[in-house]
Design a protein around this motif. Structure first.
Motif, short mmCIF file in Angstrom:
data_model
loop_
_atom_site.label_atom_id
_atom_site.label_comp_id
_atom_site.label_asym_id
_atom_site.label_seq_id
_atom_site.Cartn_x
_atom_site.Cartn_y
_atom_site.Cartn_z
N GLN A 1 0.85 -1.19 0.00
CA GLN A 1 0.00 0.00 0.00
C GLN A 1 0.89 1.25 0.00
O GLN A 1 2.04 1.21 0.43
N GLY A 2 0.39 2.35 -0.50
CA GLY A 2 1.17 3.57 -0.55
C GLY A 2 1.48 4.11 0.85
O GLY A 2 0.61 4.11 1.72
N ALA A 3 2.72 4.56 1.05
CA ALA A 3 3.12 5.09 2.35
C ALA A 3 2.28 6.29 2.76
O ALA A 3 1.92 6.45 3.93
N GLY A 4 1.97 7.15 1.80
CA GLY A 4 1.18 8.33 2.10
C GLY A 4 -0.19 7.99 2.62
O GLY A 4 -0.72 8.66 3.52
N TYR A 5 -0.79 6.94 2.05
CA TYR A 5 -2.12 6.54 2.52
C TYR A 5 -2.06 5.96 3.92
O TYR A 5 -2.90 6.27 4.77
N ILE A 6 -1.07 5.10 4.19
CA ILE A 6 -0.96 4.51 5.53
C ILE A 6 -0.77 5.61 6.56
O ILE A 6 -1.38 5.60 7.64
N THR A 7 0.06 6.59 6.23
CA THR A 7 0.26 7.73 7.13
C THR A 7 -1.05 8.48 7.36
O THR A 7 -1.41 8.80 8.49
N ALA A 8 -1.77 8.76 6.28
CA ALA A 8 -3.03 9.49 6.40
C ALA A 8 -4.05 8.71 7.22
O ALA A 8 -4.77 9.28 8.04
N ALA A 9 -4.12 7.39 7.01
CA ALA A 9 -5.08 6.56 7.73
C ALA A 9 -4.77 6.52 9.22
O ALA A 9 -5.66 6.68 10.06
N LEU A 10 -3.50 6.30 9.56
CA LEU A 10 -3.12 6.24 10.98
C LEU A 10 -3.38 7.58 11.68
O LEU A 10 -3.84 7.61 12.82
N ASN A 11 -3.09 8.67 10.98
CA ASN A 11 -3.37 9.98 11.57
C ASN A 11 -4.87 10.22 11.72
O ASN A 11 -5.31 10.87 12.68
N ALA A 12 -5.66 9.68 10.80
CA ALA A 12 -7.12 9.82 10.92
C ALA A 12 -7.64 9.05 12.13
O ALA A 12 -8.54 9.52 12.84
N TYR A 13 -7.08 7.86 12.37
CA TYR A 13 -7.46 7.12 13.59
C TYR A 13 -7.03 7.89 14.84
O TYR A 13 -7.75 7.97 15.83
N PRO B 1 -3.48 5.87 -7.35
CA PRO B 1 -4.21 7.04 -6.84
C PRO B 1 -3.56 8.34 -7.26
O PRO B 1 -2.33 8.42 -7.40
N ILE B 2 -4.39 9.36 -7.47
CA ILE B 2 -3.88 10.64 -7.97
C ILE B 2 -3.15 11.42 -6.88
O ILE B 2 -2.44 12.37 -7.18
N ASP B 3 -3.33 11.04 -5.64
CA ASP B 3 -2.64 11.68 -4.53
C ASP B 3 -2.11 10.59 -3.60
O ASP B 3 -2.79 9.58 -3.40
N PRO B 4 -0.93 10.77 -3.02
CA PRO B 4 -0.35 9.72 -2.18
C PRO B 4 -1.16 9.40 -0.93
O PRO B 4 -0.98 8.34 -0.34
N SER B 5 -2.05 10.29 -0.52
CA SER B 5 -2.85 10.02 0.68
C SER B 5 -4.08 9.17 0.38
O SER B 5 -4.83 8.84 1.30
N TYR B 6 -4.30 8.81 -0.89
CA TYR B 6 -5.42 7.95 -1.27
C TYR B 6 -4.93 6.51 -1.38
O TYR B 6 -3.78 6.25 -1.75
N PRO B 7 -5.80 5.54 -1.12
CA PRO B 7 -5.36 4.14 -1.15
C PRO B 7 -5.42 3.50 -2.53
O PRO B 7 -6.19 3.91 -3.40
N LYS B 8 -4.59 2.48 -2.68
CA LYS B 8 -4.79 1.51 -3.75
C LYS B 8 -5.94 0.62 -3.28
O LYS B 8 -5.94 0.15 -2.14
N ILE B 9 -6.92 0.40 -4.14
CA ILE B 9 -8.08 -0.39 -3.71
C ILE B 9 -8.29 -1.64 -4.56
O ILE B 9 -9.06 -2.52 -4.17
N ALA B 10 -7.62 -1.75 -5.70
CA ALA B 10 -7.76 -2.94 -6.53
C ALA B 10 -7.26 -4.16 -5.76
O ALA B 10 -6.17 -4.15 -5.21
#
Length: 221
Positions: A65-77, A148-157
């Motif tokens: 998974q993209g590092a930016g998304y994991i960072t964004a998700a953990l910060n959202a939690y 994803p068009i931005d690193p804070s978005y996830p790969k979902i496929a």
């Protein structure tokens, strides 16, 4: 619909700008992250592991998974924007550097050097095609749903369909202290659909070729 999309775009730009500014401050180290995964591998390091909250579903694949998304998700939690007691407790225990290191580790985990990038996803058919087009999912997640068009978005496929379904429903949930996700863009998208329609979309996305994996920790292999 056009007014809704414009409004969501404004929220999107603001959130992306804020995330990007923060991401530039902390650089992740995958080697350091490898030493910090003890609290992650008990769920995300076991192939087929299922969580029971808020309902039974497989925990998401996060290796690749993209590092930016994991960072964004953990910060959202951590901020309570994603309401999940276990993940909130874990995220609260992590510093910004811990989050960056774990994100870097999982982004690199299971990657194969020289592997060909995924091409365009197999086209959806029937009802799924109509729903994916209505949600305009590729505009954010890419034509393979792994770009994803931005690193804070996830790969979902290829993500677990049952997890995607639970996640999508969470964006519709309001006023619940333990369940729900606060995100203006995804909330606006998910609320257009019934739960049956969200499940149809999740099933399609879960069948696609993927870069996501569950990589067992050595003692679980």
């Amino acid at each position: 619909m056009n007014k809704l999309l414009l409004s969501l775009s404004a929220v999107l730009v603001a959130s992306v700008t804020a995330f990007s500014a923060h991401a530039q401050e902390v650089k992740g180290d995958a080697k350091a992250g490898e030493k910090k995964v003890a609290m992650c591998i008990g769920c995300h390091g076991i192939v087929g592991y299922q969580a029971s909250f808020p309902e039974i579903h497989k925990v998401p694949k996060i290796s690749g998974q993209g590092a930016g998304y994991i960072t964004a998700a953990l910060n959202a939690y951590k901020k309570g924007e994603r309401k999940h007691p276990s993940m909130r407790g874990i995220a609260d225990s992590l510093s910004d550097q811990d989050i960056a290191d774990l994100s870097a580790f999982y982004a690199a985990s299971g990657s194969v050097e020289g592997a060909a990038p995924l091409g365009a996803a197999l086209a959806a058919t029937g009802k799924a095609a109509e729903l994916i087009a209505k949600g305009n999912c590729a505009s954010c997640h890419g034509d393979s749903f792994s770009k994803p068009i931005d690193p804070s978005y996830p790969k979902i496929a290829g993500q677990h369909s049952d997890y995607l379904f639970v996640a999508l429903k969470a964006y519709k949930t309001e006023g619940n202290a333990q369940i729900g996700r606060s995100n203006g863009v995804m909330g606006g998208v998910a609320k257009q659909f019934s739960n049956a329609e969200l499940k149809e979309m999740a099933n399609y996305l879960g069948r696609l070729p993927t870069e996501l994996k569950t990589v067992p920790e050595s003692r679980f292999r």
